[in-house]
Design a protein around this motif. Structure first.
Motif, PDB file in Angstrom:
ATOM      1  N   ASP A  52       0.866  -1.177   0.000  1.00 58.19           N
ATOM      2  CA  ASP A  52       0.000   0.000   0.000  1.00 58.19           C
ATOM      3  C   ASP A  52       0.902   1.226   0.000  1.00 58.19           C
ATOM      4  O   ASP A  52       1.552   1.532   0.990  1.00 58.19           O
ATOM      5  CB  ASP A  52      -0.900  -0.004   1.237  1.00 58.19           C
ATOM      6  CG  ASP A  52      -1.973   1.078   1.196  1.00 58.19           C
ATOM      7  OD1 ASP A  52      -1.816   2.054   0.424  1.00 58.19           O
ATOM      8  OD2 ASP A  52      -2.948   0.951   1.952  1.00 58.19           O
ATOM      9  N   LYS A  56       1.328   6.284   5.853  1.00 58.72           N
ATOM     10  CA  LYS A  56       0.587   5.771   6.997  1.00 58.72           C
ATOM     11  C   LYS A  56      -0.423   6.790   7.501  1.00 58.72           C
ATOM     12  O   LYS A  56      -1.553   6.431   7.856  1.00 58.72           O
ATOM     13  CB  LYS A  56       1.543   5.394   8.130  1.00 58.72           C
ATOM     14  CG  LYS A  56       0.858   4.811   9.332  1.00 58.72           C
ATOM     15  CD  LYS A  56       1.855   4.471  10.429  1.00 58.72           C
ATOM     16  CE  LYS A  56       1.201   3.853  11.639  1.00 58.72           C
ATOM     17  NZ  LYS A  56       0.111   4.601  12.232  1.00 58.72           N
ATOM     18  N   ARG A  59      -3.452   6.533   5.310  1.00 57.76           N
ATOM     19  CA  ARG A  59      -4.186   5.282   5.579  1.00 57.76           C
ATOM     20  C   ARG A  59      -4.972   5.394   6.871  1.00 57.76           C
ATOM     21  O   ARG A  59      -6.141   4.997   6.934  1.00 57.76           O
ATOM     22  CB  ARG A  59      -3.229   4.098   5.624  1.00 57.76           C
ATOM     23  CG  ARG A  59      -2.598   3.745   4.310  1.00 57.76           C
ATOM     24  CD  ARG A  59      -1.848   2.419   4.348  1.00 57.76           C
ATOM     25  NE  ARG A  59      -0.970   2.239   5.478  1.00 57.76           N
ATOM     26  CZ  ARG A  59       0.362   2.458   5.448  1.00 57.76           C
ATOM     27  NH1 ARG A  59       0.948   2.887   4.343  1.00 57.76           N
ATOM     28  NH2 ARG A  59       1.086   2.247   6.520  1.00 57.76           N
ATOM     29  N   ASP A  60      -4.338   5.938   7.922  1.00 58.95           N
ATOM     30  CA  ASP A  60      -5.009   6.093   9.223  1.00 58.95           C
ATOM     31  C   ASP A  60      -6.207   7.037   9.113  1.00 58.95           C
ATOM     32  O   ASP A  60      -7.267   6.780   9.682  1.00 58.95           O
ATOM     33  CB  ASP A  60      -4.037   6.598  10.278  1.00 58.95           C
ATOM     34  CG  ASP A  60      -2.975   5.571  10.636  1.00 58.95           C
ATOM     35  OD1 ASP A  60      -3.113   4.392  10.253  1.00 58.95           O
ATOM     36  OD2 ASP A  60      -1.997   5.964  11.310  1.00 58.95           O
ATOM     37  N   MET A  62      -8.043   7.627   6.562  1.00 60.62           N
ATOM     38  CA  MET A  62      -9.106   7.051   5.742  1.00 60.62           C
ATOM     39  C   MET A  62      -9.777   5.853   6.418  1.00 60.62           C
ATOM     40  O   MET A  62     -10.810   5.385   5.939  1.00 60.62           O
ATOM     41  CB  MET A  62      -8.562   6.650   4.386  1.00 60.62           C
ATOM     42  CG  MET A  62      -8.099   7.851   3.566  1.00 60.62           C
ATOM     43  SD  MET A  62      -7.442   7.380   1.974  1.00 60.62           S
ATOM     44  CE  MET A  62      -8.969   7.012   1.115  1.00 60.62           C
ATOM     45  N   ALA A  63      -9.184   5.364   7.487  1.00 59.05           N
ATOM     46  CA  ALA A  63      -9.728   4.174   8.174  1.00 59.05           C
ATOM     47  C   ALA A  63     -10.972   4.501   8.979  1.00 59.05           C
ATOM     48  O   ALA A  63     -11.275   5.569   9.341  1.00 59.05           O
ATOM     49  CB  ALA A  63      -8.675   3.567   9.102  1.00 59.05           C
TER      50      ALA A  63
END
Length: 63
Positions: A52, A56, A59-60, A62-63
């Motif tokens: 990915d 990070k 990603r965090d 969008m989680a």
């Protein structure tokens, strides 16, 4: 990058990877992930583990 020297795989806090000459000190903000070898071996390792490309923090978020 030269293929006749040993490399190591580095990773930063954002989960981004880089190849670095093994005989050079690790730059600030990066840590060795434990893989060392030829340029091709280290590149293959990065291809395997860095699935990915998003940082990070993104990603965090969008989680």
């Amino acid at each position: 990058m030269r293929s006749d020297i040993a490399y190591q795989v580095l990773v930063n806090d954002e989960g981004q990877y880089s190849l670095w000459p093994a005989h050079q000190p690790v730059p600030a903000g990066w840590v060795a992930d434990g893989k060392t070898g030829t340029l091709d071996e280290c590149s293959a390792h990065v291809d395997e583990v860095w699935t990915d490309m998003r940082p990070k923090s993104l990603r965090d978020a969008m989680a």
